[in-house]
Design an enzyme around this catalytic site. Structure first.
Site, PDB file in Angstrom:
ATOM      1  N   TYR A   1      -4.866   3.569   7.758  1.00 37.35           N
ATOM      2  CA  TYR A   1      -6.123   2.843   7.904  1.00 37.35           C
ATOM      3  C   TYR A   1      -6.824   3.243   9.190  1.00 37.35           C
ATOM      4  O   TYR A   1      -6.938   4.402   9.525  1.00 37.35           O
ATOM      5  CB  TYR A   1      -5.875   1.325   7.902  1.00 37.35           C
ATOM      6  CG  TYR A   1      -5.183   0.851   6.690  1.00 37.35           C
ATOM      7  CD1 TYR A   1      -5.822   0.832   5.455  1.00 37.35           C
ATOM      8  CD2 TYR A   1      -3.874   0.441   6.772  1.00 37.35           C
ATOM      9  CE1 TYR A   1      -5.169   0.382   4.325  1.00 37.35           C
ATOM     10  CE2 TYR A   1      -3.209  -0.008   5.632  1.00 37.35           C
ATOM     11  CZ  TYR A   1      -3.866  -0.030   4.421  1.00 37.35           C
ATOM     12  OH  TYR A   1      -3.209  -0.458   3.310  1.00 37.35           O
TER      13      TYR A   1
ATOM     14  N   LYS B   1       0.744   3.384  -2.943  1.00 39.10           N
ATOM     15  CA  LYS B   1      -0.374   4.292  -3.211  1.00 39.10           C
ATOM     16  C   LYS B   1       0.035   5.767  -3.158  1.00 39.10           C
ATOM     17  O   LYS B   1      -0.603   6.606  -3.782  1.00 39.10           O
ATOM     18  CB  LYS B   1      -1.509   4.037  -2.214  1.00 39.10           C
ATOM     19  CG  LYS B   1      -2.152   2.660  -2.356  1.00 39.10           C
ATOM     20  CD  LYS B   1      -3.106   2.388  -1.200  1.00 39.10           C
ATOM     21  CE  LYS B   1      -3.742   0.997  -1.295  1.00 39.10           C
ATOM     22  NZ  LYS B   1      -4.503   0.659  -0.070  1.00 39.10           N
TER      23      LYS B   1
ATOM     24  N   SER C   1       0.810  -1.232   0.000  1.00 41.01           N
ATOM     25  CA  SER C   1       0.000   0.000   0.000  1.00 41.01           C
ATOM     26  C   SER C   1       0.833   1.266   0.000  1.00 41.01           C
ATOM     27  O   SER C   1       0.316   2.349  -0.290  1.00 41.01           O
ATOM     28  CB  SER C   1      -0.928   0.034   1.207  1.00 41.01           C
ATOM     29  OG  SER C   1      -1.949  -0.914   1.061  1.00 41.01           O
TER      30      SER C   1
ATOM     31  N   VAL D   1       1.102  -3.724   4.090  1.00 40.39           N
ATOM     32  CA  VAL D   1       1.048  -5.029   4.754  1.00 40.39           C
ATOM     33  C   VAL D   1       2.307  -5.853   4.549  1.00 40.39           C
ATOM     34  O   VAL D   1       2.454  -6.926   5.139  1.00 40.39           O
ATOM     35  CB  VAL D   1      -0.175  -5.882   4.316  1.00 40.39           C
ATOM     36  CG1 VAL D   1      -1.468  -5.267   4.783  1.00 40.39           C
ATOM     37  CG2 VAL D   1      -0.165  -6.109   2.828  1.00 40.39           C
TER      38      VAL D   1
ATOM     39  N   TYR E   1      -3.142  -2.210 -10.640  1.00 45.22           N
ATOM     40  CA  TYR E   1      -3.151  -2.049  -9.179  1.00 45.22           C
ATOM     41  C   TYR E   1      -2.321  -3.133  -8.495  1.00 45.22           C
ATOM     42  O   TYR E   1      -1.465  -2.844  -7.650  1.00 45.22           O
ATOM     43  CB  TYR E   1      -4.597  -2.078  -8.682  1.00 45.22           C
ATOM     44  CG  TYR E   1      -4.731  -2.000  -7.191  1.00 45.22           C
ATOM     45  CD1 TYR E   1      -4.588  -0.791  -6.518  1.00 45.22           C
ATOM     46  CD2 TYR E   1      -5.009  -3.138  -6.447  1.00 45.22           C
ATOM     47  CE1 TYR E   1      -4.713  -0.719  -5.143  1.00 45.22           C
ATOM     48  CE2 TYR E   1      -5.134  -3.082  -5.071  1.00 45.22           C
ATOM     49  CZ  TYR E   1      -4.987  -1.873  -4.423  1.00 45.22           C
ATOM     50  OH  TYR E   1      -5.108  -1.808  -3.054  1.00 45.22           O
TER      51      TYR E   1
END
Lengths: 304, 304, 304, 304
Positions: free
Chosen positions: A240, A66, A63, A258, A188
């Site tokens: 998150y 991103k 992530s 992660v 992605y």
């Protein structure tokens, strides 16, 4: 500031946390990583750097990628982007789908998966070969051409990432995904599979701590105002369901993945990357979180 | 930095926004305020200050009072407080009740109403006369004894604040409210009815920008670490459903109220209060938000 | 049909279920009931009746009272009632509050607590002494003047029923509760505390199986069409989150209460009441559910 | 009972409702149907039948097909089926996804789309050529070999049914879909595209009103108990968010589809099918609903 001593202390003080978390296994390929690893790389804006542990071992940034795709998309379409994805914290992960339903397909922010899919969709619309462009961008930011996708990880996620398929089709049902679902997911999964070592990741964050200017090639990637805005987003939405906890304990804007990596920065002063694969219940690296908390406490340098 | 000029520009540039928002009327008493007012007060940590407009007009601070009661309760019980209220952004206001249900009566953070009721409950448990103690605390922080509740506003909210009654009884049903519901609400409605002018509010925020030390009486109210943590909370949770937008546009930790006030600060440097009664759709002052955005842009001094 | 034999078999076949459920304790007074009790009373529309076990022992009818108050309110205001409360199943209990929020204060149906509070509110608006009127109504339907509230149970619920207070204030915040919250709750807690034995309850249901006509005093309480509609409501909404399960297994419209009672009926043919205090995880009587399932299977007489 | 006269009256009394609803357009192919059509077919269990209007015009049965696939799957796996799909009403459509999330991938009932996908998945697991088997089954029930899929409609839904893709992948992410998502969806879209006329559909429902026995070929498809249970499910869950309203107004178990058809039955007595393409806001046929309400009122024959 005696950084070598501080990094040594952090290494010593976090060691006891090995075994307190669990390596992510929902992407089977990620589950193969040896758990007891820890690396940290500190890149000061003045060019000097400090490191400790497994700071040169590549890991799956997941992530964290991103923020790079977001920087690309934001650079391309600017404030228009916020018509398709909001900039508010997402509350609890539990609500992700109902919120998406309630808000008619507009994800809460670009760091939850739904939002990151919108960002990827923008790149798919703009580039003929979006995967190559993403690699090129990350290589430029990190000042390092030795940056690649891990095809096995990307394939592994594609084969098991049913929830991401569900999210993408849900966005599509609201008309907020312009391209073919499979194509967007392919890009992605690949950008999430990028592998970097802490030394590369910390350098890749310099563009943000350096007000939009890439110190490695002297090029401007974002205006100072744009850089500031993305940093603000990392602060409120980067962790998150633990964004509050992280801001509370660490006080730095950043982004976790992660794979066990965390990238963070203090605008104008430094960027920092930590990595350790064991995660807490909310999906953030146990040793990584602790290391950053110790770092801002020991140095007294955070945004607050 | 030429603060007088900057404040003059801000006044000129926000003027056109009068009429773009609406004065809050859900508490009938608040609806009586004249809409076209605007005040700003800047308090630097070095003791100098600057002001413009209606900076000496008292207004209802409403939810801004939550940072003062939180500081009191946090000083009293420390980290124990987070067992009863979380420190995560709340996502959308829409979810407030279902989230409370899902998380078994633990509010997401101390700034949403449910969380502020827990904080008030702590004060009711600790003090025989909590209302007097709150007044004393706010007077000490602002260095001003001319601080009072507005009884008409408190009564007005008590008579119409059915949703707050619902929240309080819901918390009670989970066992997370220790005292009598009516008593907690009474104290809550009163502390929300405190009236301050921008000049007082900006001074009252100095304890946070000054690392926990009250510059007006030299007393320490919070440890430096505690102050830092409350500031982090303001950053992620201080603006309801617009926390992300505010962080994005302004980049300062702070807290807003439906009376039209906003208090904010840059740790170690300054605190600032703005007030203008017309609110946007999310309950934040239209001119106040714009004024702070202009202020951080013009001065280049924000946390990011 | 050899009813005595069928009732004997049911008693024998349900006995082994004692101990499989738990007596409700959330209202402390209810927790004092001896658990191993079971009664059943069958009232045929032709006037004959059959009974077994503790069919003459009074118990707290709790939510079953909602069908009596609903019949009163529906008789008073007719279809207008459905502007304030809907007639759809509620899905899961989990959603009660968010659904209420999403649907702007209109409860899903008159049998969930929020809906029953609206019904009670209608009675409070229409009668000066609603509690007395409710008693009079239930006495007339059951053909028995020996019907009373249990004040200790009503008080016990008032002192611990925080969630009902929360619901009532939430309805009030939407403007869908016309009277004082405390007053409505008082009437609500009292009507839930009514005590009936199975023999009385089965008779009280005759008005529904008898198309609106009370066979005990010859008076018409509902039109045939109104009776049919309330029966339809019992079918779809009478068993909380187990309405589907009950319809599936038993196939009779009815209503259960946490006191362990269940009232059911076959239109034009019979009404039936069972009682056993031990409840399953969804709040319905374990032996009661089983007894009714056995009854419709053995007699072959259900609506489907 | 003078059925011809009743049917004539119904035709006359519903005519004025043309134009009050809208033909479904979310599946583009369905939007091509001429709106002002109305048919009704009544099949008594004694073999006689009555019909009016466009009762011989084929239409897309859409969700009504779910009762046929459910009957197939229930016949194959029996009560085991309820481990993968529940039998409770779904509350509001709004909650579909969050409920699925909250209940860990177990759909509320087999008539919401998520539940019907589970049912289809069972068929895909059991048959090598599930589409052919479904056609064979529907042909046998309707006593008519002239039953086909509409390939254009199936394709049209496949190309635009993003939400069904999202649901299927979401179920897959919970492990509650055993087969390939694309394959299950293919079968699902095809069985929804089956075309029947009212005369065929009413006959196809005879197996339910006839206690599981197909009167057209004398074969038993379900036990009497299984038939009763599926009927109970139609009663509580057959009309989406209007199950309560339909039970209230009509009092018959049944199932509706966005093609404008409604199938219903009175156990042991008759089955009935109506069709008119204009839908109300909740997706049910405007004239169809009214026609059935008039039918049960005029005949006095409903389950209640």
């Amino acid at each position: 500031m005696d950084y070598p001593k501080i990094l040594e202390e952090i290494t010593a003080e976090t060691k006891s946390l090995f075994g307190k978390g669990k390596v992510a296994t929902y992407i089977p390929e990620l589950g193969k990583v040896a758990p007891e690893q820890f690396g940290l790389f500190l890149q000061l804006n003045d060019g000097t750097s400090y490191e400790t542990g497994d700071s040169r071992v590549k890991f799956s940034i997941q992530s964290i990628s991103k923020i790079f795709t977001l920087a690309m998309a934001f650079g391309l379409v600017g404030e228009e982007l916020w018509k398709r994805v909001d900039i508010e914290p997402s509350g609890s992960s539990f609500n992700s789908l109902v919120q998406l339903e309630y808000e008619r397909g507009i994800p809460r922010n670009p760091f939850i998966n739904a939002g990151a899919l919108i960002v990827t969709d923008v790149l798919v619309s703009h580039f003929e070969r979006p995967k190559e462009e993403i690699l090129r961008f990350v290589r430029a930011l990190t000042g390092n051409d030795d940056v690649y996708f891990n095809h096995a990880v990307a394939r592994s996620e594609r084969e098991t990432g049913y929830r991401n398929f569900a999210l993408a089709y849900f966005l599509k049902s609201f008309g907020n995904l312009k391209n073919d679902v499979e194509r967007v997911l392919d890009v992605y999964f690949f950008h999430c599979s990028i592998e970097l070592a802490c030394c590369e990741l910390a350098r890749g964050m310099q563009v943000f701590s350096n007000h939009g200017l890439n110190p490695f090639n002297g090029e401007r990637y974002l205006t100072a105002s744009q850089a500031k805005r993305l940093i603000a987003l990392m602060q409120t939405c980067g962790f998150y369901d633990e964004a509050g906890e992280f801001t509370y304990a660490v006080g730095l804007p950043g982004k976790s993945g992660v794979g066990g990596g965390i990238a963070a920065l203090l605008p104008g002063q430094y960027s920092i990357a930590v990595w350790s694969p064991e995660l807490n219940g909310k999906g953030n690296s146990v040793l990584g979180m602790k290391a950053l908390e110790l770092f801002t406490t020991k140095t007294g340098r955070s945004v607050f």
